[in-house]
Enzyme design. Structure first.
Site, PDB file in Angstrom:
ATOM      1  N   LEU A   1       0.863  -1.194   0.000  1.00 35.33           N
ATOM      2  CA  LEU A   1       0.000   0.000   0.000  1.00 35.33           C
ATOM      3  C   LEU A   1       0.890   1.231   0.000  1.00 35.33           C
ATOM      4  CD1 LEU A   1      -2.555  -0.754   2.893  1.00 35.33           C
ATOM      5  CD2 LEU A   1      -3.015  -0.907   0.439  1.00 35.33           C
ATOM      6  N   HIS A   2       0.624   2.166  -0.899  1.00 35.23           N
ATOM      7  CA  HIS A   2       1.375   3.431  -0.807  1.00 35.23           C
ATOM      8  C   HIS A   2       0.628   4.628  -1.378  1.00 35.23           C
ATOM      9  CE1 HIS A   2       2.411   2.278  -4.949  1.00 35.23           C
ATOM     10  NE2 HIS A   2       2.636   3.574  -5.160  1.00 35.23           N
ATOM     11  N   ARG A   3      -0.611   4.442  -1.863  1.00 28.45           N
ATOM     12  CA  ARG A   3      -1.354   5.597  -2.385  1.00 28.45           C
ATOM     13  C   ARG A   3      -1.615   6.577  -1.241  1.00 28.45           C
ATOM     14  NH1 ARG A   3       0.156   5.683  -6.824  1.00 28.45           N
ATOM     15  NH2 ARG A   3       0.119   3.656  -7.777  1.00 28.45           N
TER      16      ARG A   3
END
Ligand code: UD1
Ligand code: UDP
Length: 371
Positions: A203-205
């Site tokens: 996850l990195h948004r």
């Protein structure tokens, strides 16, 4: 001999630039590799040079992190100085990060032929910084290299001319296919002490990780999934900063960002991947690995219509139910056409042809329809 500058900046760029660089060189083109320095940690940059056999950059702009404006401006100033010195015939930019947009604008004003690799992807979500980067990079590019028919359709409906838009396939999958045997040979799940049935998470948004309430809710949903299958979560530096102090549910192992071959080996044998990454939606499709995308939209709908991806959004119930469904029933592996390992060659041939014919397909020639 033509001189082409290729730009790489952040983690997902290195695997995209490598096949283009190799194919340009095989055609006898002089290439210069520029690293803007948007990503700089060894695990976000150096590791990919080692894993992919990518030669060291000829120039490092060393821009580093910053606000959108500061980072974009830093890249533009440094790249403009470099282009004045190099005077290349063409500049190739890949993907949709801030450096992609920054270098495309500078190259267009320097009068080089500008080629955008991965053109035409659209999430239609203007809250994503990448959507702005994609649209601007496309707008100032001469050659628009689309990975899939939906991207071609987007560009044509925005008024780009047919001769600017080239359906070439997916460079990220060139790199995947070239490296998969090496990744398998590393026996990665075993090295990470994983059982035969396991899942992988990234996850990195900003919309998922910057707000602690949203991130905690996602972590709880992943915690529920991890009661059914152990999850290995490769933590992006943006996410690490926000995860600090939250702690992870017992079924989730948090690890530092992994090298390309290790991560590919893990994806290839995983029962499920849960992610908000663009590239990972594509790689899981090419691998036939089930993927749940924790977003409300995707700029890569081809991975849903012709691949193994499903959009489950960020609602915990949908994530947990989606994971249960996939783990029980699996998904049918299928892969979009032209994701065949030869996209880089098609791109290099197309750039060389345009330079040889001295054909400038400037976007200013684009007819009528406005963006
Ligand atoms: C960027 C791209 C995103 C892409 C992602 C791939 C933009 C707007 N975003 O997001 O499209 O999906 O890369 O991973 O271009 N940091 C480090 N070490 C690094 C790099 C970053 O610690 O090597 C930290 C810094 O605190 C930085 C933060 O991560 O402020 C965010 O980095 P940045 O490159 O601005 O955006 P990403 O979230 O990485
Ligand atoms: N990747 C990697 N190690 C990791 C996580 C991802 O090598 O720990 C690779 C992944 O296989 C893909 C690329 O990084 O090739 C995707 O980058 P990212 O998710 O950071 O960016 P996005 O594709 O969303 O722009």
């Amino acid at each position: 001999m033509f001189h082409v500058v290729c730009v790489a900046a952040a983690r997902p760029n290195f695997m995209k630039v490598k096949p283009v660089l190799d194919a340009l060189e095989a055609l006898g083109t002089r290439t210069t590799l520029v690293h803007t320095g948007q990503h700089y940690d060894p695990q976000m940059s150096d590791v990919f040079f080692e894993d992919l056999g990518l030669r060291q950059p000829d120039h490092r702009l060393g821009v580093g992190s910053g606000s959108h404006a500061a980072q974009t401006a830093g890249v533009m100033v440094a790249f403009e100085t470099l282009l004045t010195e190099l005077e290349p015939d063409a500049v190739v930019v890949v993907g949709d990060v801030n450096s992609t947009m920054a270098c495309a604008i500078v190259a267009a004003k320097a009068g080089c032929l500008v080629a955008h690799v991965e053109a035409g992807l659209r999430s239609r979500d203007w809250d994503m910084p990448e959507e702005v980067n994609r649209v601007v990079a496309d707008r100032v590019s001469d050659l628009l290299f689309a990975p899939s028919q939906d991207a071609v359709d987007n560009l044509r409906s925005e008024g780009y001319r047919a001769d600017q838009v080239r359906l070439v396939g997916n460079v990220m999958i060139d790199t995947l296919l070239a490296n998969l045997p090496r990744a398998h040979a590393l026996n990665v799940p075993h090295r990470f002490d994983l059982p035969s049935n396991y899942g992988v998470v990234t996850l990195h948004r900003p919309s998922n990780v910057d707000d602690p309430v949203v991130l905690r809710r996602l972590l709880e949903a992943l915690g529920q999934v991890s009661t059914e299958i152990p999850l290995l979560f490769s933590v992006h530096p943006r996410t690490a900063a926000h995860l600090e102090g939250m702690g992870a549910p017992p079924g989730i192992s948090l690890v530092e960002p992994l090298g390309y071959l290790d991560f590919l080996g893990l994806q290839a044998s995983a029962a499920i991947v849960l992610t908000d990454s663009g590239g990972i939606q594509e790689e899981t499709t090419a691998l036939g690995t089930p993927c749940l995308t924790l977003r409300e939209n995707t700029e890569r709908p081809i991975t849903i219509t012709h691949g193994t991806n499903q959009l489950v959004g960020t609602d915990p119930t949908r994530i947990v139910e989606g994971a249960r469904r996939v783990l029980q029933a699996g998904v049918e592996p299928r892969c979009p056409s032209l994701w065949d390992g030869n996209a880089g060659v098609r791109i290099a041939e197309s750039i060389k042809e345009s330079l040889s014919n001295n054909t400038r397909l400037r976007p200013t020639d684009t007819p009528s329809r406005s963006l």
